[in-house]
Write an enzyme that holds these catalytic residues in place. Sequence first.
Site, short mmCIF file in Angstrom:
data_model
loop_
_atom_site.label_atom_id
_atom_site.label_comp_id
_atom_site.label_asym_id
_atom_site.label_seq_id
_atom_site.Cartn_x
_atom_site.Cartn_y
_atom_site.Cartn_z
N LYS A 197 0.84 -1.21 0.00
CA LYS A 197 0.00 0.00 0.00
C LYS A 197 0.87 1.26 0.00
CE LYS A 197 -3.80 -2.52 2.08
NZ LYS A 197 -4.55 -2.93 3.27
N GLN B 181 -4.80 -1.47 9.46
CA GLN B 181 -4.74 -2.80 8.88
C GLN B 181 -5.40 -3.82 9.81
OE1 GLN B 181 -3.66 -3.42 5.80
NE2 GLN B 181 -3.96 -5.62 5.93
N ASP C 229 -10.92 2.92 3.39
CA ASP C 229 -11.21 1.48 3.35
C ASP C 229 -12.71 1.23 3.12
OD1 ASP C 229 -9.29 -0.53 3.52
OD2 ASP C 229 -9.00 -0.31 5.68
N1 GUN Z 1 -6.87 -6.79 5.92
C1 GUN Z 1 -7.08 -7.50 4.79
N2 GUN Z 1 -7.60 -6.72 3.83
C2 GUN Z 1 -7.71 -5.49 4.34
C3 GUN Z 1 -8.17 -4.25 3.83
O1 GUN Z 1 -8.59 -4.12 2.68
N3 GUN Z 1 -8.11 -3.20 4.69
C4 GUN Z 1 -7.64 -3.32 5.96
N4 GUN Z 1 -7.67 -2.24 6.72
N5 GUN Z 1 -7.24 -4.45 6.47
C5 GUN Z 1 -7.26 -5.53 5.66
#
Ligand code: GUN
Length: 283
Positions: free
Chosen positions: A53, A97, A120
């Site tokens: 990311k 996350q 998100d």
């Molecule tokens: N864990 C797995 N996929 C995601 C996501 O798209 N966003 C976040 N914040 N955590 C994750």
Amino acid sequence: MTAQLIDGNALSKQLRTDVAARVTALKAKGVTPGLAVILVGDNPASQVYVRNKVKACEDTGMHSVLETWPATMTEAELLARVDAMNNDASIHGILVQLPLPAHMNAQRVIEAISPEKDVDGFHIASAGALMTGLPGFWPCTPYGCMKMLESIGYELKGKHAVVIGRSNIVGKPMAMLLLQQNATVTICHSATKDLKAMTLQADVIVAAVGKRNVLTADMVKPGAVVLDVGMNRNDEGKLCGDVDFAGVKEVAGWITPVPGGVGPMTITMLMVNTLESAERRAA
Ligand code: GUN
């Protein structure tokens, strides 16, 4: 029949080029889109995701802040960090996350993120905006799936879409987005009785269970579009989806591979949401 591939890497590259151009335009107005990523603990998969990311931010010219905290961090401490990011004008998107350590209430943490920065799309305000069609942020994975359908010029109106999986971050928002395009939508569970009877009716199938071989060739109507959201490991330890790709590609009209399908699109749509957030603030 051999299905046509929907290439998530190629589509991502195209979309990220467009994002980078919009970032450049925004920077010319004195605004640099910024994403804050908070990782708590040392889950190896999460470490890979957050690195990707941050790299995507660098590649598209965005500002990013990565905070990593030990699993011993308290929820109150994490809430204080979210609050600091809410009040930081250089930050347009906040991503905590998941999964969080077991002593934390993930939903409470997500609700602490300002909805204006919830790139998100996990906040209840974002879920409500999606449900009602009001402006907000769509969760990145279903948003990426919709972009993939758009990329092949697929007309959803009047079609039957079957979503397998009912998570808050993929299955449910996916169903809502398909519904907004006037598709008929059936949401199934991997344990749905006679799942095959459902999927055989589908023009579009989205598999988002997190289990290998949830969808096999005998369950797919010839020519159907198959989107594979799964991220699993096979017996050799190789990445694979929820779909029996080798079998299903002989029946489907379109199919997304794993890896190189929905996965890269998720991060791309995070970039899109972060940019969108910055553009909204600049407007
Ligand atoms: N864990 C797995 N996929 C995601 C996501 O798209 N966003 C976040 N914040 N955590 C994750």
